[in-house]
Write a protein that holds these residues in place. Structure first.
Motif, PDB file in Angstrom:
ATOM      1  N   ARG A   7       0.834  -1.214   0.000  1.00 52.33           N
ATOM      2  CA  ARG A   7       0.000   0.000   0.000  1.00 52.33           C
ATOM      3  C   ARG A   7       0.865   1.260   0.000  1.00 52.33           C
ATOM      4  N   PHE A   8       1.981   1.220   0.735  1.00 51.76           N
ATOM      5  CA  PHE A   8       2.919   2.345   0.742  1.00 51.76           C
ATOM      6  C   PHE A   8       3.468   2.585  -0.669  1.00 51.76           C
ATOM      7  N   LEU A   9       3.894   1.509  -1.346  1.00 53.34           N
ATOM      8  CA  LEU A   9       4.444   1.634  -2.697  1.00 53.34           C
ATOM      9  C   LEU A   9       3.411   2.207  -3.659  1.00 53.34           C
ATOM     10  N   ARG A  10       2.171   1.726  -3.560  1.00 52.09           N
ATOM     11  CA  ARG A  10       1.120   2.217  -4.459  1.00 52.09           C
ATOM     12  C   ARG A  10       0.794   3.677  -4.186  1.00 52.09           C
ATOM     13  N   ALA A  11       0.740   4.057  -2.907  1.00 51.40           N
ATOM     14  CA  ALA A  11       0.425   5.447  -2.554  1.00 51.40           C
ATOM     15  C   ALA A  11       1.525   6.390  -3.027  1.00 51.40           C
ATOM     16  N   ARG A  12       2.771   6.003  -2.834  1.00 49.80           N
ATOM     17  CA  ARG A  12       3.895   6.831  -3.282  1.00 49.80           C
ATOM     18  C   ARG A  12       3.906   6.952  -4.798  1.00 49.80           C
ATOM     19  N   PHE A  13       3.630   5.829  -5.490  1.00 45.68           N
ATOM     20  CA  PHE A  13       3.605   5.861  -6.957  1.00 45.68           C
ATOM     21  C   PHE A  13       2.477   6.780  -7.432  1.00 45.68           C
ATOM     22  N   ALA A  14       1.314   6.684  -6.802  1.00 40.97           N
ATOM     23  CA  ALA A  14       0.172   7.525  -7.187  1.00 40.97           C
ATOM     24  C   ALA A  14       0.496   8.998  -6.975  1.00 40.97           C
ATOM     25  N   ARG A  15       1.225   9.292  -5.909  1.00 41.46           N
ATOM     26  CA  ARG A  15       1.547  10.687  -5.591  1.00 41.46           C
ATOM     27  C   ARG A  15       2.679  11.228  -6.469  1.00 41.46           C
ATOM     28  N   PRO A  21      12.220  -5.557  -1.709  1.00 46.88           N
ATOM     29  CA  PRO A  21      11.022  -4.721  -1.752  1.00 46.88           C
ATOM     30  C   PRO A  21      10.917  -3.915  -3.040  1.00 46.88           C
ATOM     31  N   GLN A  22      12.065  -3.604  -3.663  1.00 53.26           N
ATOM     32  CA  GLN A  22      12.035  -2.818  -4.900  1.00 53.26           C
ATOM     33  C   GLN A  22      11.446  -3.630  -6.048  1.00 53.26           C
ATOM     34  N   LYS A  23      11.938  -4.834  -6.246  1.00 52.71           N
ATOM     35  CA  LYS A  23      11.454  -5.635  -7.381  1.00 52.71           C
ATOM     36  C   LYS A  23      10.193  -6.412  -7.028  1.00 52.71           C
ATOM     37  N   GLN A  24      10.263  -7.275  -6.016  1.00 50.64           N
ATOM     38  CA  GLN A  24       9.099  -8.095  -5.682  1.00 50.64           C
ATOM     39  C   GLN A  24       7.976  -7.242  -5.116  1.00 50.64           C
ATOM     40  N   GLY A  25       8.309  -6.282  -4.273  1.00 47.83           N
ATOM     41  CA  GLY A  25       7.282  -5.404  -3.706  1.00 47.83           C
ATOM     42  C   GLY A  25       6.529  -4.649  -4.784  1.00 47.83           C
ATOM     43  N   ASN A  26       7.268  -4.049  -5.715  1.00 47.17           N
ATOM     44  CA  ASN A  26       6.617  -3.317  -6.807  1.00 47.17           C
ATOM     45  C   ASN A  26       5.845  -4.235  -7.735  1.00 47.17           C
ATOM     46  N   ARG A  27       6.361  -5.443  -7.954  1.00 43.24           N
ATOM     47  CA  ARG A  27       5.623  -6.417  -8.771  1.00 43.24           C
ATOM     48  C   ARG A  27       4.264  -6.699  -8.127  1.00 43.24           C
ATOM     49  N   LEU A  28       4.286  -6.988  -6.827  1.00 44.96           N
ATOM     50  CA  LEU A  28       3.039  -7.298  -6.119  1.00 44.96           C
ATOM     51  C   LEU A  28       2.116  -6.079  -6.048  1.00 44.96           C
ATOM     52  N   ALA A  29       2.701  -4.896  -6.030  1.00 39.55           N
ATOM     53  CA  ALA A  29       1.912  -3.659  -5.998  1.00 39.55           C
ATOM     54  C   ALA A  29       1.355  -3.321  -7.378  1.00 39.55           C
ATOM     55  N   GLY A  30       1.723  -4.122  -8.398  1.00 45.53           N
ATOM     56  CA  GLY A  30       1.199  -3.894  -9.742  1.00 45.53           C
ATOM     57  C   GLY A  30       1.813  -2.716 -10.446  1.00 45.53           C
ATOM     58  N   LEU A  31       3.010  -2.324 -10.007  1.00 44.40           N
ATOM     59  CA  LEU A  31       3.667  -1.170 -10.610  1.00 44.40           C
ATOM     60  C   LEU A  31       4.601  -1.624 -11.714  1.00 44.40           C
TER      61      LEU A  31
END
Length: 104
Positions: free
Chosen positions: A42-50, A87-97
């Motif tokens: 959720r943090f990754l998605r919120a930061r990407f959205a912002r 968290p950079q690769k797998q986290g972003n993958r799971l975050a759909g980024l």
């Protein structure tokens, strides 16, 4: 669940993401998602959205050290909970980024 397509779980558009997508991809990668995983996602998605760009591991560490404390907010711990690329690769993958340039 969701594991019947070996290579089919890549998103083209981050707005197509859903928690179901994250659960299916995590299952395919053999990663049981915990509350900590969801906080990072959720943090990754919120930061990407912002900001329109992926968050750096350094920014993740700064944030999660504040939230979780120095041990669980460390680079080592974040890589432990996301063992397939950190968290950079797998986290972003799971975050759909979208994947970063040069990522395989």
């Amino acid at each position: 669940m969701g594991g019947h397509r070996e290579k089919g779980l890549d998103l083209v558009d981050p707005s197509d993401w859903s928690e179901h997508f994250a659960r299916a991809l995590a299952a395919q990668e053999g990663l049981p998602l915990t509350g900590e995983h969801w906080e990072v996602i959720r943090f990754l998605r919120a930061r990407f959205a912002r900001n329109g760009i992926q968050t750096t591991v350094r920014d993740m560490i700064v944030h999660f050290r504040e939230v979780w404390g120095p041990e669980r907010g460390s680079n080592r711990y974040l890589h432990q909970i996301f063992p397939r690329g950190g968290p950079q690769k797998q986290g972003n993958r799971l975050a759909g980024l979208l994947r970063t340039k040069g990522e395989h």
